[in-house]
Design an enzyme around this catalytic site. Sequence first.
Site, PDB file in Angstrom:
ATOM      1  N   GLU A 198       0.823  -1.209   0.000  1.00 43.42           N
ATOM      2  CA  GLU A 198       0.000   0.000   0.000  1.00 43.42           C
ATOM      3  C   GLU A 198       0.860   1.263   0.000  1.00 43.42           C
ATOM      4  OE1 GLU A 198      -3.565  -1.854   2.746  1.00 43.42           O
ATOM      5  OE2 GLU A 198      -2.554  -0.016   3.357  1.00 43.42           O
ATOM      6  N   CYS A 255       4.896  -7.005   7.822  1.00 43.80           N
ATOM      7  CA  CYS A 255       5.822  -6.427   8.799  1.00 43.80           C
ATOM      8  C   CYS A 255       6.123  -7.444   9.893  1.00 43.80           C
ATOM      9  CB  CYS A 255       5.212  -5.162   9.401  1.00 43.80           C
ATOM     10  SG  CYS A 255       6.319  -4.357  10.578  1.00 43.80           S
ATOM     11  N   CYS A 269       3.186   8.504   1.511  1.00 41.44           N
ATOM     12  CA  CYS A 269       3.525   7.567   2.582  1.00 41.44           C
ATOM     13  C   CYS A 269       3.825   6.219   1.911  1.00 41.44           C
ATOM     14  CB  CYS A 269       2.320   7.481   3.515  1.00 41.44           C
ATOM     15  SG  CYS A 269       2.516   6.284   4.812  1.00 41.44           S
ATOM     16  N   CYS A 299      -2.866   1.805   8.065  1.00 43.03           N
ATOM     17  CA  CYS A 299      -1.943   1.002   7.273  1.00 43.03           C
ATOM     18  C   CYS A 299      -2.307  -0.477   7.280  1.00 43.03           C
ATOM     19  CB  CYS A 299      -0.549   1.270   7.837  1.00 43.03           C
ATOM     20  SG  CYS A 299       0.563  -0.075   7.933  1.00 43.03           S
ATOM     21  N   GLY A 352       5.485  -2.010   6.995  1.00 44.56           N
ATOM     22  CA  GLY A 352       6.853  -2.432   7.263  1.00 44.56           C
ATOM     23  C   GLY A 352       7.626  -1.504   8.183  1.00 44.56           C
ATOM     24  N   GLU A 353       8.749  -2.010   8.670  1.00 48.49           N
ATOM     25  CA  GLU A 353       9.644  -1.248   9.542  1.00 48.49           C
ATOM     26  C   GLU A 353      10.896  -0.911   8.713  1.00 48.49           C
ATOM     27  OE1 GLU A 353      10.221   0.218  12.732  1.00 48.49           O
ATOM     28  OE2 GLU A 353      12.065   0.575  11.626  1.00 48.49           O
ATOM     29  N   CYS A 392      -2.229  -3.140  14.725  1.00 51.45           N
ATOM     30  CA  CYS A 392      -1.949  -2.802  13.323  1.00 51.45           C
ATOM     31  C   CYS A 392      -2.373  -3.919  12.369  1.00 51.45           C
ATOM     32  CB  CYS A 392      -0.458  -2.512  13.185  1.00 51.45           C
ATOM     33  SG  CYS A 392       0.096  -2.366  11.476  1.00 51.45           S
ATOM     34  N   SER A 417       9.971   6.636   9.751  1.00 50.18           N
ATOM     35  CA  SER A 417       9.234   6.355  10.981  1.00 50.18           C
ATOM     36  C   SER A 417       9.606   4.950  11.447  1.00 50.18           C
ATOM     37  CB  SER A 417       7.738   6.434  10.689  1.00 50.18           C
ATOM     38  OG  SER A 417       7.021   6.030  11.812  1.00 50.18           O
ATOM     39  N   CYS A 442       2.832  -5.152  15.693  1.00 46.92           N
ATOM     40  CA  CYS A 442       2.174  -4.293  16.693  1.00 46.92           C
ATOM     41  C   CYS A 442       0.719  -4.775  16.860  1.00 46.92           C
ATOM     42  CB  CYS A 442       2.196  -2.842  16.255  1.00 46.92           C
ATOM     43  SG  CYS A 442       3.862  -2.162  16.193  1.00 46.92           S
TER      44      CYS A 442
HETATM   45 FE1  SF4 Z   1       4.019  -1.891  13.856  1.00 46.04          FE
HETATM   46 FE2  SF4 Z   1       4.338  -0.239  11.748  1.00 46.04          FE
HETATM   47 FE3  SF4 Z   1       4.895  -2.832  11.515  1.00 46.04          FE
HETATM   48 FE4  SF4 Z   1       2.362  -2.038  11.761  1.00 46.04          FE
HETATM   49  S1  SF4 Z   1       3.730  -1.603  10.054  1.00 46.04           S
HETATM   50  S2  SF4 Z   1       3.328  -3.776  12.816  1.00 46.04           S
HETATM   51  S3  SF4 Z   1       2.603  -0.292  13.169  1.00 46.04           S
HETATM   52  S4  SF4 Z   1       5.950  -1.363  12.848  1.00 46.04           S
END
Ligand code: SF4
Length: 351
Positions: A96, A117, A110, A341, A167-168, A124, A199, A121
């Site tokens: 996305e 990911c 974004c 997200c 994703g991170e 999420c 981020s 979290c």
């Molecule tokens: Fe956490 Fe961001 Fe990964 Fe979602 S995309 S699990 S909010 S680090």
Amino acid sequence: MEELAKINLLNLTQAELELLVESMGMKSYYGKSLFNWLHKKIVRNIRDITDLSKKDREMLETKSYIPFLNLLDLKTSKIDGTEKFLFQLEDKNSVETVLLRHSDRRVTLCVSSQVGCPVGCAFCATGKAGFVRNLNVNEIINQAYTVERRIIKNHENISNIVFMGMGEPLLNLDNVRKALEILTHENGLYISRRKITISTCGIVAGIEKILLERLPIELAISLHSAIDEKRDTLVPVNKQNKLEDLYAVLQEYQRQTKRRLSFEYILLGGVNITEKDANALADFVKDFDHVVNLIQYNPVEGAGFKAPTPKKLEKFLHVLKIRGVNVTIRQEKGRDINGACGQLRGRQVVS
Ligand code: SF4
């Protein structure tokens, strides 16, 4: 099959393109020109690169290609014009990308850095769907190019990029770093480095690398709780990246860069907005040059969280303000198109 064996041109820096054209018997300065066509003019087909002779274009086409992203879905907010794209990658995975329009004409993209990911979290949609793989360089920058080609027709350009999609980014730093080099290149889209934000949920080793390499980007920390036990459950990487260590590396970051830090804090009713939470948050941020962005929770099916009541939110905000926290409540964009997200991809996977 044959296509996959070709060189993906969008994965290469200008220096690498120079080497590539040289290896094909062309003068190395054509590498610079090729970079300009790929990344500034964001051309879709090699045959449209008119700087090159027909013979050179044909040779380039036999050995390389320009990848593109397939648009699977696009939702546009009737409220604020936010656009949410679902793109399909070459291997049929999807990611996305969200385009946000601001009243001062800034246009922020974004972007995603991974398929799924690994952080997981609790609140999420992306985290719930699990991790598939890292995005490569061309898949990161092509999110920007595909959107830029569309909006340029309305005399708009992407002015800001935030790595805040799926994703991170600090767990895919090698590809993110190279994508940054290309996106900020003066011979490419030339996005200002100060207008690119990474981020992170607080990967300490990744922030140390940013410092070591002096990557000139803005940093946002997805904090969501300043109490270790609580953060362990909301943002599981906290178990390996304790708040004390995160605090120490951020202190060093600010000492060296003098840049303001943004802290993201999602508002979860009955979970992280008590008076104790507010005081812990104030203690954590007060000695930084900071801004805390409070984010309205956009419910995710099955996650078991809810937005706080206005009264509870007001109390939380009041404590932060009397403690001197520089706080804003982020105006939520694209609420009518499932702004959070991972929600669009989640639906695609399910349907
Ligand atoms: Fe956490 Fe961001 Fe990964 Fe979602 S995309 S699990 S909010 S680090």
